[in-house]
Design a protein around this motif. Structure first.
Motif, PDB file in Angstrom:
ATOM      1  N   ARG A   1      75.361  47.219  65.650  1.00 34.31           N
ATOM      2  CA  ARG A   1      74.679  47.590  66.888  1.00 34.31           C
ATOM      3  C   ARG A   1      73.412  48.391  66.573  1.00 34.31           C
ATOM      4  NH1 ARG A   1      73.860  51.251  70.667  1.00 34.31           N
ATOM      5  NH2 ARG A   1      75.001  52.896  69.643  1.00 34.31           N
ATOM      6  N   GLN A   2      73.514  49.294  65.621  1.00 36.36           N
ATOM      7  CA  GLN A   2      72.331  50.055  65.198  1.00 36.36           C
ATOM      8  C   GLN A   2      71.268  49.122  64.611  1.00 36.36           C
ATOM      9  OE1 GLN A   2      71.726  53.265  65.889  1.00 36.36           O
ATOM     10  NE2 GLN A   2      73.668  53.177  66.985  1.00 36.36           N
ATOM     11  N   TRP A   3      71.709  48.130  63.844  1.00 34.93           N
ATOM     12  CA  TRP A   3      70.790  47.142  63.285  1.00 34.93           C
ATOM     13  C   TRP A   3      70.127  46.345  64.414  1.00 34.93           C
ATOM     14  CZ3 TRP A   3      67.977  46.193  59.289  1.00 34.93           C
ATOM     15  CH2 TRP A   3      67.462  44.914  59.063  1.00 34.93           C
ATOM     16  N   ALA A   4      70.893  45.967  65.416  1.00 39.08           N
ATOM     17  CA  ALA A   4      70.342  45.211  66.546  1.00 39.08           C
ATOM     18  C   ALA A   4      69.252  46.016  67.249  1.00 39.08           C
ATOM     19  CB  ALA A   4      71.448  44.828  67.525  1.00 39.08           C
ATOM     20  N   LEU A   5      69.428  47.320  67.345  1.00 42.60           N
ATOM     21  CA  LEU A   5      68.403  48.167  67.951  1.00 42.60           C
ATOM     22  C   LEU A   5      67.128  48.175  67.100  1.00 42.60           C
ATOM     23  CD1 LEU A   5      70.656  51.124  69.175  1.00 42.60           C
ATOM     24  CD2 LEU A   5      69.771  49.191  70.514  1.00 42.60           C
ATOM     25  N   MET A   6      67.283  48.082  65.786  1.00 39.32           N
ATOM     26  CA  MET A   6      66.119  47.970  64.907  1.00 39.32           C
ATOM     27  C   MET A   6      65.456  46.601  65.062  1.00 39.32           C
ATOM     28  SD  MET A   6      67.346  49.835  61.368  1.00 39.32           S
ATOM     29  CE  MET A   6      65.852  49.352  60.514  1.00 39.32           C
ATOM     30  N   LEU A   7      66.273  45.554  65.185  1.00 37.98           N
ATOM     31  CA  LEU A   7      65.734  44.201  65.371  1.00 37.98           C
ATOM     32  C   LEU A   7      64.869  44.121  66.620  1.00 37.98           C
ATOM     33  CD1 LEU A   7      68.908  42.038  64.606  1.00 37.98           C
ATOM     34  CD2 LEU A   7      66.814  42.100  63.227  1.00 37.98           C
ATOM     35  N   ARG A   8      65.248  44.866  67.637  1.00 30.46           N
ATOM     36  CA  ARG A   8      64.532  44.850  68.919  1.00 30.46           C
ATOM     37  C   ARG A   8      63.040  45.108  68.749  1.00 30.46           C
ATOM     38  NH1 ARG A   8      65.461  44.036  74.622  1.00 30.46           N
ATOM     39  NH2 ARG A   8      63.327  44.252  75.262  1.00 30.46           N
TER      40      ARG A   8
END
Length: 170
Positions: free
Chosen positions: A48-55
């Protein structure tokens, strides 16, 4: 196209209230990510933290910002690229060793996939919906590459709003 589409699904899931180990596993299975049995609540939170970075890549407003965002993802998410022919498949790229945990492999495939997609699309087919209030991201695989909404529904909604306000159409 696994990397960019997986990135889209993770970013969109992270932006909503439904993030759970089960939902993440479902997405990983849909994208045929192997060896997901090690996914725990802790590793799902790391994703989930990675997904926030992907954003950040989807929110970039120009090619320079997109490159900066994806370079940060590549630095944080990949070790080295190499070719593989496992499971009888044709030669294809991997961005992390097979023995890495599922989080490392997802980070690598999304960062590497977004980088390749950006090169192939000249940096113009990654974005976020332009309808006010919609947070959905997408990769544009349309013929003309001029998509600005996540769906026809959002595009139609925006057109109706502009019509009601007497604004000129896009």
């Amino acid at each position: 196209m696994t990397g960019p589409e997986l990135a889209v699904d993770l970013v969109n899931l992270a932006g909503g209230p439904d993030w759970s180990v089960e939902r993440v596993l479902h997405i990983l299975d849909e994208h045929q990510i192997r060896k997901t049995s090690s996914l725990t609540a802790n590793s799902a939170e790391r994703l989930r933290q990675w997904a926030l970075m992907l954003r950040k890549a989807f929110d970039a407003t120009d090619a320079e910002g997109l490159c900066r965002a994806i370079n940060s993802l590549l630095e944080a998410g990949t070790s080295r690229a190499y070719l593989s022919t496992h499971d009888g498949l044709q030669p294809h790229l991997h961005w992390a060793p097979e023995e890495e945990d599922v989080v490392a492999r997802v980070k690598a495939v999304t960062a590497g996939g977004l980088a390749l997609f950006t090169v192939e699309s000249a940096g113009k087919r990654i974005g976020a919906c332009t309808r006010q209030g919609c947070e959905t991201v997408f990769v544009d695989t349309s013929r003309n590459g001029r998509r600005s909404y996540c769906s026809a529904k959002c595009g139609n909604y925006d057109a109706v709003q502009r019509h009601r306000q007497g604004a000129p159409s896009k």
